[in-house]
Motif scaffolding. Sequence first.
Motif, PDB file in Angstrom:
ATOM      1  N   LYS A  16       0.788  -1.230   0.000  1.00 49.88           N
ATOM      2  CA  LYS A  16       0.000   0.000   0.000  1.00 49.88           C
ATOM      3  C   LYS A  16       0.825   1.287   0.000  1.00 49.88           C
ATOM      4  CE  LYS A  16      -1.938  -0.193   3.870  1.00 49.88           C
ATOM      5  NZ  LYS A  16      -1.429   0.639   4.939  1.00 49.88           N
ATOM      6  N   THR A  34      -1.398   7.835   6.274  1.00 47.71           N
ATOM      7  CA  THR A  34      -2.063   8.033   7.569  1.00 47.71           C
ATOM      8  C   THR A  34      -1.509   7.092   8.642  1.00 47.71           C
ATOM      9  OG1 THR A  34      -3.879   6.506   7.052  1.00 47.71           O
ATOM     10  CG2 THR A  34      -4.195   8.839   6.495  1.00 47.71           C
ATOM     11  N   GLY A  35      -0.950   5.961   8.211  1.00 51.77           N
ATOM     12  CA  GLY A  35      -0.324   5.053   9.180  1.00 51.77           C
ATOM     13  C   GLY A  35       0.824   5.747   9.895  1.00 51.77           C
ATOM     14  N   TYR A  38      -0.462   7.621  12.878  1.00 47.44           N
ATOM     15  CA  TYR A  38      -0.692   6.771  14.056  1.00 47.44           C
ATOM     16  C   TYR A  38       0.629   6.362  14.686  1.00 47.44           C
ATOM     17  CZ  TYR A  38      -5.641   6.659  13.092  1.00 47.44           C
ATOM     18  OH  TYR A  38      -6.945   7.047  12.915  1.00 47.44           O
ATOM     19  N   ARG A  39       1.616   6.120  13.842  1.00 43.08           N
ATOM     20  CA  ARG A  39       2.939   5.761  14.356  1.00 43.08           C
ATOM     21  C   ARG A  39       3.558   6.945  15.108  1.00 43.08           C
ATOM     22  NH1 ARG A  39       5.583   1.325  12.058  1.00 43.08           N
ATOM     23  NH2 ARG A  39       4.235   0.121  10.675  1.00 43.08           N
ATOM     24  N   ARG A  90       9.451   3.752  12.409  1.00 49.70           N
ATOM     25  CA  ARG A  90       9.441   2.488  11.650  1.00 49.70           C
ATOM     26  C   ARG A  90      10.036   1.327  12.439  1.00 49.70           C
ATOM     27  NH1 ARG A  90       5.704   3.672   8.019  1.00 49.70           N
ATOM     28  NH2 ARG A  90       6.008   5.846   7.480  1.00 49.70           N
ATOM     29  N   VAL A  98       1.607   0.243  18.057  1.00 48.61           N
ATOM     30  CA  VAL A  98       0.721   1.198  17.386  1.00 48.61           C
ATOM     31  C   VAL A  98      -0.770   0.840  17.465  1.00 48.61           C
ATOM     32  CG1 VAL A  98       1.057   0.193  15.059  1.00 48.61           C
ATOM     33  CG2 VAL A  98       0.446   2.592  15.279  1.00 48.61           C
ATOM     34  N   SER A  99      -1.094  -0.451  17.455  1.00 47.44           N
ATOM     35  CA  SER A  99      -2.513  -0.828  17.495  1.00 47.44           C
ATOM     36  C   SER A  99      -3.195  -0.337  18.768  1.00 47.44           C
ATOM     37  CB  SER A  99      -2.678  -2.338  17.385  1.00 47.44           C
ATOM     38  OG  SER A  99      -2.265  -2.770  16.120  1.00 47.44           O
ATOM     39  N   ALA A 102      -3.970   3.158  18.022  1.00 47.27           N
ATOM     40  CA  ALA A 102      -4.892   3.320  16.883  1.00 47.27           C
ATOM     41  C   ALA A 102      -6.306   2.844  17.204  1.00 47.27           C
ATOM     42  CB  ALA A 102      -4.352   2.573  15.665  1.00 47.27           C
ATOM     43  N   ARG A 108      -8.514   8.275  17.212  1.00 51.95           N
ATOM     44  CA  ARG A 108      -9.007   8.177  15.824  1.00 51.95           C
ATOM     45  C   ARG A 108      -9.768   9.441  15.431  1.00 51.95           C
ATOM     46  NH1 ARG A 108      -7.572   3.648  13.885  1.00 51.95           N
ATOM     47  NH2 ARG A 108      -8.478   4.137  11.867  1.00 51.95           N
ATOM     48  N   GLY A 138      -4.393   4.212   3.976  1.00 52.15           N
ATOM     49  CA  GLY A 138      -4.511   3.787   5.362  1.00 52.15           C
ATOM     50  C   GLY A 138      -5.379   2.560   5.515  1.00 52.15           C
ATOM     51  N   ARG A 139      -6.229   2.579   6.542  1.00 53.21           N
ATOM     52  CA  ARG A 139      -7.093   1.438   6.828  1.00 53.21           C
ATOM     53  C   ARG A 139      -8.571   1.805   6.661  1.00 53.21           C
ATOM     54  NH1 ARG A 139      -2.506  -0.123   7.516  1.00 53.21           N
ATOM     55  NH2 ARG A 139      -1.813  -1.813   8.848  1.00 53.21           N
ATOM     56  N   ASP A 140      -8.878   3.085   6.855  1.00 56.43           N
ATOM     57  CA  ASP A 140     -10.285   3.504   6.866  1.00 56.43           C
ATOM     58  C   ASP A 140     -10.516   4.745   6.003  1.00 56.43           C
ATOM     59  OD1 ASP A 140      -8.868   5.306   8.376  1.00 56.43           O
ATOM     60  OD2 ASP A 140     -10.315   5.407  10.011  1.00 56.43           O
ATOM     61  N   ARG A 189      -0.705  -8.008  14.380  1.00 56.16           N
ATOM     62  CA  ARG A 189      -1.127  -6.642  14.055  1.00 56.16           C
ATOM     63  C   ARG A 189      -2.429  -6.670  13.234  1.00 56.16           C
ATOM     64  NH1 ARG A 189       1.163  -1.992  11.163  1.00 56.16           N
ATOM     65  NH2 ARG A 189       2.984  -3.143  10.481  1.00 56.16           N
ATOM     66  N   ASP A 193      -5.625  -4.817  14.555  1.00 51.46           N
ATOM     67  CA  ASP A 193      -6.162  -3.772  13.689  1.00 51.46           C
ATOM     68  C   ASP A 193      -7.570  -4.080  13.222  1.00 51.46           C
ATOM     69  OD1 ASP A 193      -3.973  -2.171  13.824  1.00 51.46           O
ATOM     70  OD2 ASP A 193      -3.112  -2.804  11.914  1.00 51.46           O
ATOM     71  N   VAL A 196     -10.340  -1.998  14.220  1.00 48.62           N
ATOM     72  CA  VAL A 196     -10.400  -0.639  13.694  1.00 48.62           C
ATOM     73  C   VAL A 196     -11.389  -0.553  12.540  1.00 48.62           C
ATOM     74  CG1 VAL A 196      -9.106   1.084  12.377  1.00 48.62           C
ATOM     75  CG2 VAL A 196      -8.078   0.022  14.380  1.00 48.62           C
TER      76      VAL A 196
HETATM   77  O1  C5P Z   1       0.237   1.443   7.416  1.00 50.48           O
HETATM   78  P1  C5P Z   1       1.061   1.212   8.645  1.00 50.48           P
HETATM   79  O2  C5P Z   1       1.448  -0.218   8.847  1.00 50.48           O
HETATM   80  O3  C5P Z   1       2.210   2.141   8.784  1.00 50.48           O
HETATM   81  O4  C5P Z   1       0.065   1.589   9.831  1.00 50.48           O
HETATM   82  C1  C5P Z   1       0.471   1.470  11.154  1.00 50.48           C
HETATM   83  C2  C5P Z   1      -0.733   1.234  12.057  1.00 50.48           C
HETATM   84  O5  C5P Z   1      -1.543   2.393  12.127  1.00 50.48           O
HETATM   85  C3  C5P Z   1      -1.669   0.120  11.623  1.00 50.48           C
HETATM   86  O6  C5P Z   1      -1.221  -1.129  12.091  1.00 50.48           O
HETATM   87  C4  C5P Z   1      -2.973   0.535  12.289  1.00 50.48           C
HETATM   88  O7  C5P Z   1      -2.982   0.113  13.641  1.00 50.48           O
HETATM   89  C5  C5P Z   1      -2.902   2.033  12.280  1.00 50.48           C
HETATM   90  N1  C5P Z   1      -3.680   2.686  11.239  1.00 50.48           N
HETATM   91  C6  C5P Z   1      -5.023   2.890  11.444  1.00 50.48           C
HETATM   92  N2  C5P Z   1      -5.764   3.583  10.537  1.00 50.48           N
HETATM   93  C7  C5P Z   1      -5.197   4.078   9.428  1.00 50.48           C
HETATM   94  C8  C5P Z   1      -3.831   3.850   9.175  1.00 50.48           C
HETATM   95  C9  C5P Z   1      -3.099   3.145  10.104  1.00 50.48           C
HETATM   96  O8  C5P Z   1      -5.550   2.448  12.455  1.00 50.48           O
HETATM   97  N3  C5P Z   1      -5.946   4.794   8.569  1.00 50.48           N
END
Ligand code: C5P
Length: 231
Positions: A16, A34-35, A38-39, A90, A98-99, A102, A108, A138-140, A189, A193, A196
Amino acid sequence: QQAIVVAIDGPSGSGKSSVSRMVAQRLGLAFLDTGAMYRAATWWCLEQGVPLTDTEAVAAVVRELPLAVGVDPAGPTVHVGGTDVGEAIRTTAISSAVSAVATNLEVRAELGRLQREAIAAERVPQSFSHGRGIVAEGRDITTVIAPDADVRILLTASEEARLARRAKEVHGSADAEAVQATRDQVLRRDKDDSTVSTFHVAADGVVTVDSSDLDLEQTVQAVLDVVAQVT
Ligand code: C5P
Protein backbone atom coordinates in the motif's frame (compact mmCIF):
# COMPACT_ATOMS: atom_id res chain seq x y z
CA GLN A 1 -8.59 21.20 -13.62
CA GLN A 2 -10.56 19.54 -10.86
CA ALA A 3 -8.48 18.26 -7.94
CA ILE A 4 -8.96 14.54 -7.37
CA VAL A 5 -8.85 12.43 -4.23
CA VAL A 6 -7.64 8.83 -4.44
CA ALA A 7 -8.27 6.75 -1.29
CA ILE A 8 -6.36 3.48 -0.85
CA ASP A 9 -6.83 1.06 2.05
CA GLY A 10 -5.22 -2.27 2.76
CA PRO A 11 -3.47 -4.45 5.32
CA SER A 12 0.24 -4.29 6.09
CA GLY A 13 2.35 -6.02 3.48
CA SER A 14 -0.10 -5.27 0.67
CA GLY A 15 2.43 -2.82 -0.73
CA LYS A 16 0.00 0.00 0.00
CA SER A 17 2.54 2.65 1.02
CA SER A 18 5.03 2.18 -1.82
CA VAL A 19 2.28 1.81 -4.40
CA SER A 20 0.32 4.83 -3.18
CA ARG A 21 3.42 6.97 -3.12
CA MET A 22 4.45 5.97 -6.64
CA VAL A 23 0.95 6.56 -7.97
CA ALA A 24 0.96 10.03 -6.40
CA GLN A 25 4.34 10.76 -7.95
CA ARG A 26 3.28 9.68 -11.43
CA LEU A 27 0.06 11.69 -11.28
CA GLY A 28 1.67 14.75 -9.69
CA LEU A 29 -0.55 14.49 -6.62
CA ALA A 30 0.19 14.95 -2.93
CA PHE A 31 0.61 11.83 -0.79
CA LEU A 32 -0.71 11.21 2.72
CA ASP A 33 0.45 8.16 4.72
CA THR A 34 -2.06 8.03 7.57
CA GLY A 35 -0.32 5.05 9.18
CA ALA A 36 2.67 7.34 9.75
CA MET A 37 0.38 9.63 11.76
CA TYR A 38 -0.69 6.77 14.06
CA ARG A 39 2.94 5.76 14.36
CA ALA A 40 3.97 9.34 15.21
CA ALA A 41 1.22 9.54 17.86
CA THR A 42 2.52 6.26 19.34
CA TRP A 43 6.11 7.53 19.32
CA TRP A 44 5.00 10.69 21.12
CA CYS A 45 3.07 8.75 23.80
CA LEU A 46 6.08 6.54 24.49
CA GLU A 47 8.33 9.61 24.53
CA GLN A 48 6.01 11.23 27.09
CA GLY A 49 6.00 8.05 29.20
CA VAL A 50 2.24 7.58 28.92
CA PRO A 51 1.07 3.99 29.55
CA LEU A 52 -0.70 2.99 26.33
CA THR A 53 -3.37 1.14 28.30
CA ASP A 54 -4.47 4.43 29.90
CA THR A 55 -6.91 5.48 27.18
CA GLU A 56 -7.76 8.80 28.85
CA ALA A 57 -4.12 9.82 29.22
CA VAL A 58 -3.29 8.72 25.65
CA ALA A 59 -6.22 10.71 24.27
CA ALA A 60 -5.18 13.80 26.23
CA VAL A 61 -1.60 13.62 24.99
CA VAL A 62 -2.63 13.04 21.36
CA ARG A 63 -4.99 16.04 21.47
CA GLU A 64 -1.85 18.15 22.02
CA LEU A 65 0.28 16.26 19.50
CA PRO A 66 2.55 18.79 17.72
CA LEU A 67 2.42 16.87 14.43
CA ALA A 68 3.51 18.15 11.03
CA VAL A 69 3.29 15.94 7.96
CA GLY A 70 4.82 16.80 4.59
CA VAL A 71 2.79 15.49 1.66
CA ASP A 72 5.33 15.68 -1.18
CA PRO A 73 5.47 12.12 -2.60
CA ALA A 74 9.12 12.63 -3.56
CA GLY A 75 9.98 12.82 0.15
CA PRO A 76 7.11 12.62 2.63
CA THR A 77 8.09 13.85 6.10
CA VAL A 78 6.80 13.44 9.64
CA HIS A 79 7.83 15.80 12.42
CA VAL A 80 6.71 15.81 16.04
CA GLY A 81 7.52 18.98 17.91
CA GLY A 82 10.19 19.85 15.37
CA THR A 83 11.87 16.42 15.58
CA ASP A 84 12.09 14.44 12.35
CA VAL A 85 10.63 11.05 13.36
CA GLY A 86 10.59 9.56 9.86
CA GLU A 87 12.90 6.74 10.86
CA ALA A 88 12.02 6.42 14.55
CA ILE A 89 8.41 5.51 13.75
CA ARG A 90 9.44 2.49 11.65
CA THR A 91 10.98 0.46 14.48
CA THR A 92 9.56 -2.88 15.66
CA ALA A 93 8.79 -1.28 19.03
CA ILE A 94 6.44 1.21 17.36
CA SER A 95 4.95 -1.43 15.03
CA SER A 96 4.04 -3.59 18.03
CA ALA A 97 2.63 -0.71 20.07
CA VAL A 98 0.72 1.20 17.39
CA SER A 99 -2.51 -0.83 17.50
CA ALA A 100 -3.01 0.09 21.15
CA VAL A 101 -3.03 3.76 20.18
CA ALA A 102 -4.89 3.32 16.88
CA THR A 103 -7.81 1.54 18.59
CA ASN A 104 -8.31 4.48 20.94
CA LEU A 105 -11.50 6.12 19.64
CA GLU A 106 -10.54 9.62 20.75
CA VAL A 107 -7.19 9.25 18.99
CA ARG A 108 -9.01 8.18 15.82
CA ALA A 109 -11.30 11.19 16.07
CA GLU A 110 -8.37 13.56 16.50
CA LEU A 111 -6.12 12.10 13.80
CA GLY A 112 -9.16 11.66 11.54
CA ARG A 113 -9.81 15.39 11.84
CA LEU A 114 -6.20 16.15 10.83
CA GLN A 115 -6.44 13.72 7.91
CA ARG A 116 -9.65 15.29 6.60
CA GLU A 117 -7.99 18.72 6.84
CA ALA A 118 -4.93 17.52 4.93
CA ILE A 119 -7.12 16.04 2.19
CA ALA A 120 -9.35 19.12 2.00
CA ALA A 121 -6.28 21.37 1.63
CA GLU A 122 -5.23 19.50 -1.51
CA ARG A 123 -8.73 19.61 -2.90
CA VAL A 124 -8.61 23.37 -3.23
CA PRO A 125 -7.13 24.16 -6.64
CA GLN A 126 -3.92 26.18 -6.38
CA SER A 127 -3.48 25.31 -2.71
CA PHE A 128 -0.09 25.71 -1.03
CA SER A 129 1.46 22.51 -2.27
CA HIS A 130 0.21 20.64 -5.29
CA GLY A 131 -3.38 21.73 -5.66
CA ARG A 132 -4.23 18.94 -8.07
CA GLY A 133 -5.34 16.42 -5.54
CA ILE A 134 -4.02 13.76 -3.21
CA VAL A 135 -3.52 10.04 -2.73
CA ALA A 136 -4.34 9.13 0.88
CA GLU A 137 -3.65 5.64 2.18
CA GLY A 138 -4.51 3.79 5.36
CA ARG A 139 -7.09 1.44 6.83
CA ASP A 140 -10.29 3.50 6.87
CA ILE A 141 -9.76 6.13 4.17
CA THR A 142 -12.22 4.61 1.67
CA THR A 143 -14.86 4.14 4.36
CA VAL A 144 -14.55 6.72 7.14
CA ILE A 145 -12.13 9.52 6.26
CA ALA A 146 -12.90 10.08 2.57
CA PRO A 147 -15.91 7.94 1.59
CA ASP A 148 -16.63 10.60 -1.05
CA ALA A 149 -13.20 10.21 -2.70
CA ASP A 150 -13.21 10.18 -6.52
CA VAL A 151 -11.36 6.86 -6.57
CA ARG A 152 -11.54 4.28 -3.79
CA ILE A 153 -9.34 1.20 -3.86
CA LEU A 154 -8.77 -1.74 -1.53
CA LEU A 155 -5.29 -3.10 -2.12
CA THR A 156 -5.18 -6.71 -0.99
CA ALA A 157 -2.67 -9.55 -1.16
CA SER A 158 -2.73 -13.13 0.02
CA GLU A 159 -1.38 -13.79 3.50
CA GLU A 160 1.50 -15.68 1.91
CA ALA A 161 2.47 -12.75 -0.32
CA ARG A 162 2.17 -10.25 2.52
CA LEU A 163 4.37 -12.31 4.84
CA ALA A 164 7.00 -12.79 2.15
CA ARG A 165 7.14 -9.04 1.43
CA ARG A 166 7.37 -8.08 5.07
CA ALA A 167 10.08 -10.69 5.68
CA LYS A 168 12.10 -9.24 2.82
CA GLU A 169 11.62 -5.75 4.18
CA VAL A 170 12.62 -6.60 7.74
CA HIS A 171 15.10 -9.46 7.29
CA GLY A 172 16.26 -8.90 3.72
CA SER A 173 15.11 -12.38 2.74
CA ALA A 174 11.91 -14.34 2.29
CA ASP A 175 13.26 -17.77 3.22
CA ALA A 176 11.27 -20.00 5.59
CA GLU A 177 13.05 -18.77 8.70
CA ALA A 178 12.55 -15.09 7.90
CA VAL A 179 8.88 -15.64 7.07
CA GLN A 180 8.37 -17.49 10.36
CA ALA A 181 10.03 -14.66 12.28
CA THR A 182 7.69 -12.16 10.63
CA ARG A 183 4.53 -14.24 10.85
CA ASP A 184 3.67 -13.60 14.50
CA GLN A 185 4.11 -9.87 14.27
CA VAL A 186 2.15 -9.41 11.05
CA LEU A 187 -0.71 -11.70 12.07
CA ARG A 188 -0.98 -10.15 15.51
CA ARG A 189 -1.13 -6.64 14.05
CA ASP A 190 -3.79 -7.82 11.58
CA LYS A 191 -5.83 -9.14 14.46
CA ASP A 192 -5.38 -6.04 16.61
CA ASP A 193 -6.16 -3.77 13.69
CA SER A 194 -9.27 -5.71 12.70
CA THR A 195 -11.16 -3.92 15.48
CA VAL A 196 -10.40 -0.64 13.69
CA SER A 197 -12.16 -1.49 10.46
CA THR A 198 -12.82 -4.44 8.22
CA PHE A 199 -10.17 -3.45 5.73
CA HIS A 200 -9.90 -6.92 4.24
CA VAL A 201 -13.29 -6.60 2.60
CA ALA A 202 -14.06 -3.88 0.09
CA ALA A 203 -16.95 -1.60 1.06
CA ASP A 204 -19.67 -0.82 -1.47
CA GLY A 205 -18.24 1.02 -4.47
CA VAL A 206 -14.63 0.27 -3.54
CA VAL A 207 -12.54 -1.41 -6.25
CA THR A 208 -10.35 -4.31 -5.14
CA VAL A 209 -6.83 -4.62 -6.58
CA ASP A 210 -5.21 -7.93 -5.63
CA SER A 211 -1.41 -7.59 -5.72
CA SER A 212 -0.59 -11.22 -4.75
CA ASP A 213 0.76 -12.08 -8.19
CA LEU A 214 1.88 -8.60 -9.23
CA ASP A 215 5.24 -6.94 -8.70
CA LEU A 216 5.47 -3.33 -7.56
CA GLU A 217 5.39 -1.82 -11.04
CA GLN A 218 2.45 -3.99 -12.12
CA THR A 219 0.52 -3.02 -9.00
CA VAL A 220 1.18 0.67 -9.63
CA GLN A 221 -0.09 0.16 -13.17
CA ALA A 222 -3.21 -1.65 -11.96
CA VAL A 223 -4.02 1.24 -9.63
CA LEU A 224 -3.34 3.82 -12.36
CA ASP A 225 -5.76 1.89 -14.60
CA VAL A 226 -8.50 2.17 -11.98
CA VAL A 227 -7.83 5.90 -11.62
CA ALA A 228 -7.91 6.37 -15.40
CA GLN A 229 -11.31 4.67 -15.64
CA VAL A 230 -12.84 7.03 -13.14
CA THR A 231 -11.26 10.32 -14.14
O1 C5P B 1 0.24 1.44 7.42
P1 C5P B 1 1.06 1.21 8.64
O2 C5P B 1 1.45 -0.22 8.85
O3 C5P B 1 2.21 2.14 8.78
O4 C5P B 1 0.07 1.59 9.83
C1 C5P B 1 0.47 1.47 11.15
C2 C5P B 1 -0.73 1.23 12.06
O5 C5P B 1 -1.54 2.39 12.13
C3 C5P B 1 -1.67 0.12 11.62
O6 C5P B 1 -1.22 -1.13 12.09
C4 C5P B 1 -2.97 0.54 12.29
O7 C5P B 1 -2.98 0.11 13.64
C5 C5P B 1 -2.90 2.03 12.28
N1 C5P B 1 -3.68 2.69 11.24
C6 C5P B 1 -5.02 2.89 11.44
N2 C5P B 1 -5.76 3.58 10.54
C7 C5P B 1 -5.20 4.08 9.43
C8 C5P B 1 -3.83 3.85 9.17
C9 C5P B 1 -3.10 3.14 10.10
O8 C5P B 1 -5.55 2.45 12.46
N3 C5P B 1 -5.95 4.79 8.57
